[in-house]
Structure formats: structure tokens, C-alpha cells
Design a protein around this motif. Structure first.
Motif, mmCIF file in Angstrom:
data_model
loop_
_atom_site.group_PDB
_atom_site.id
_atom_site.type_symbol
_atom_site.label_atom_id
_atom_site.label_comp_id
_atom_site.label_asym_id
_atom_site.label_seq_id
_atom_site.Cartn_x
_atom_site.Cartn_y
_atom_site.Cartn_z
ATOM 1 N N SER A 16 0.826 -1.211 0.000
ATOM 2 C CA SER A 16 0.000 0.000 0.000
ATOM 3 C C SER A 16 0.860 1.260 0.000
ATOM 4 O O SER A 16 0.582 2.214 -0.726
ATOM 5 N N VAL A 17 1.906 1.263 0.799
ATOM 6 C CA VAL A 17 2.797 2.420 0.849
ATOM 7 C C VAL A 17 3.507 2.601 -0.491
ATOM 8 O O VAL A 17 3.612 3.721 -1.009
ATOM 9 N N LEU A 18 3.990 1.525 -1.078
ATOM 10 C CA LEU A 18 4.666 1.609 -2.374
ATOM 11 C C LEU A 18 3.731 2.115 -3.460
ATOM 12 O O LEU A 18 4.097 2.990 -4.252
ATOM 13 N N VAL A 19 2.527 1.587 -3.517
ATOM 14 C CA VAL A 19 1.566 2.024 -4.539
ATOM 15 C C VAL A 19 1.203 3.491 -4.328
ATOM 16 O O VAL A 19 1.123 4.263 -5.288
ATOM 17 N N GLY A 20 1.026 3.898 -3.095
ATOM 18 C CA GLY A 20 0.720 5.292 -2.802
ATOM 19 C C GLY A 20 1.840 6.224 -3.230
ATOM 20 O O GLY A 20 1.587 7.291 -3.797
ATOM 21 N N ASN A 21 3.074 5.836 -2.972
ATOM 22 C CA ASN A 21 4.212 6.663 -3.383
ATOM 23 C C ASN A 21 4.335 6.738 -4.897
ATOM 24 O O ASN A 21 4.630 7.800 -5.450
ATOM 25 N N ILE A 22 4.115 5.637 -5.581
ATOM 26 C CA ILE A 22 4.178 5.640 -7.047
ATOM 27 C C ILE A 22 3.082 6.528 -7.618
ATOM 28 O O ILE A 22 3.312 7.299 -8.558
ATOM 29 N N MET A 23 1.882 6.448 -7.050
ATOM 30 C CA MET A 23 0.792 7.300 -7.531
ATOM 31 C C MET A 23 1.100 8.774 -7.277
ATOM 32 O O MET A 23 0.817 9.630 -8.127
ATOM 33 N N ALA A 24 1.698 9.092 -6.147
ATOM 34 C CA ALA A 24 2.060 10.480 -5.855
ATOM 35 C C ALA A 24 3.136 10.974 -6.816
ATOM 36 O O ALA A 24 3.081 12.110 -7.289
ATOM 37 N N LEU A 25 4.094 10.126 -7.140
ATOM 38 C CA LEU A 25 5.140 10.505 -8.093
ATOM 39 C C LEU A 25 4.566 10.723 -9.484
ATOM 40 O O LEU A 25 4.961 11.656 -10.188
ATOM 41 N N LYS A 26 3.640 9.871 -9.894
ATOM 42 C CA LYS A 26 3.027 10.041 -11.210
ATOM 43 C C LYS A 26 2.233 11.333 -11.274
ATOM 44 O O LYS A 26 2.199 12.009 -12.300
ATOM 45 N N TYR A 27 1.603 11.715 -10.169
ATOM 46 C CA TYR A 27 0.816 12.943 -10.146
ATOM 47 C C TYR A 27 1.711 14.175 -10.179
ATOM 48 O O TYR A 27 1.428 15.146 -10.872
ATOM 49 N N THR A 28 2.804 14.139 -9.439
ATOM 50 C CA THR A 28 3.665 15.317 -9.339
ATOM 51 C C THR A 28 4.708 15.386 -10.452
ATOM 52 O O THR A 28 5.365 16.414 -10.596
ATOM 53 N N ALA A 29 4.869 14.354 -11.247
ATOM 54 C CA ALA A 29 5.906 14.354 -12.279
ATOM 55 C C ALA A 29 5.609 15.354 -13.383
ATOM 56 O O ALA A 29 6.533 15.875 -14.009
ATOM 57 N N ASN A 30 4.346 15.665 -13.638
ATOM 58 C CA ASN A 30 3.988 16.564 -14.726
ATOM 59 C C ASN A 30 3.769 17.995 -14.269
ATOM 60 O O ASN A 30 3.336 18.830 -15.052
ATOM 61 N N MET A 31 4.067 18.292 -13.017
ATOM 62 C CA MET A 31 3.893 19.653 -12.519
ATOM 63 C C MET A 31 5.011 20.539 -13.047
ATOM 64 O O MET A 31 6.155 20.107 -13.173
ATOM 65 N N THR A 32 4.677 21.785 -13.346
ATOM 66 C CA THR A 32 5.695 22.722 -13.798
ATOM 67 C C THR A 32 6.067 23.627 -12.633
ATOM 68 O O THR A 32 5.203 24.222 -11.989
ATOM 69 N N VAL A 33 7.352 23.715 -12.383
ATOM 70 C CA VAL A 33 7.838 24.519 -11.271
ATOM 71 C C VAL A 33 8.209 25.914 -11.767
ATOM 72 O O VAL A 33 7.909 26.910 -11.145
ATOM 73 N N LEU A 34 8.859 25.976 -12.930
ATOM 74 C CA LEU A 34 9.285 27.242 -13.504
ATOM 75 C C LEU A 34 8.292 27.701 -14.568
ATOM 76 O O LEU A 34 7.610 26.873 -15.179
ATOM 77 N N PRO A 35 8.224 28.995 -14.817
ATOM 78 C CA PRO A 35 7.343 29.457 -15.893
ATOM 79 C C PRO A 35 7.835 28.960 -17.256
ATOM 80 O O PRO A 35 8.998 28.603 -17.416
ATOM 81 N N LYS A 36 6.955 28.958 -18.202
ATOM 82 C CA LYS A 36 7.326 28.511 -19.553
ATOM 83 C C LYS A 36 8.342 29.477 -20.147
ATOM 84 O O LYS A 36 8.512 30.599 -19.692
ATOM 85 N N ASN A 37 9.024 29.035 -21.194
ATOM 86 C CA ASN A 37 10.091 29.838 -21.784
ATOM 87 C C ASN A 37 9.593 31.196 -22.255
ATOM 88 O O ASN A 37 10.257 32.202 -22.058
#
Length: 55
Positions: A16-37
Motif C-alpha cells: 500500500s505504501v509503495l503504490v501510494g508513493n508511485i501514484m504520488a510521483l506520477k501525479y507530481t511528475a507533470n507539474m511545472t515549477v518554472l514558468p514557460k520559456n
């Protein structure tokens, strides 16, 4: 208390912990931290314009 140390219960908790962490990583992987070029270029141009007028 012995139920908590049952191998099946421990396995379910670990999975459960592993699946939760993987789901959190998949959700946050596409977040943009810096503004676009183009936004960054506009900000840099405005900054240069502002400071070149002062100096």
C-alpha cells in the motif's frame, strides 16, 4: 497485537505504501515549477527594460 506482525498484514501495508508513493510521483511528475520559456523571456525583457532605464 500479533495480528500486526502477521506477514500478510505487513505485506499489504508495504504494498500500500509503495503504490501510494508511485501514484504520488506520477501525479507530481507533470507539474511545472518554472514558468514557460515565453513567459520567462517576457519577464527577462521587462527586467532589462526596467534596469536599463535606471542606469
Amino acid at each position: 497485537m500479533a495480528l500486526l506482525f502477521n506477514p500478510w498484514v505487513l505485506s499489504i501495508v508495504v504494498i500500500s505504501v509503495l503504490v501510494g508513493n508511485i501514484m504520488a510521483l506520477k501525479y507530481t511528475a507533470n507539474m511545472t515549477v518554472l514558468p514557460k520559456n515565453r513567459e520567462l523571456d517576457a519577464l527577462l525583457a521587462a527586467d532589462k527594460k526596467k534596469y536599463s532605464a535606471k542606469h
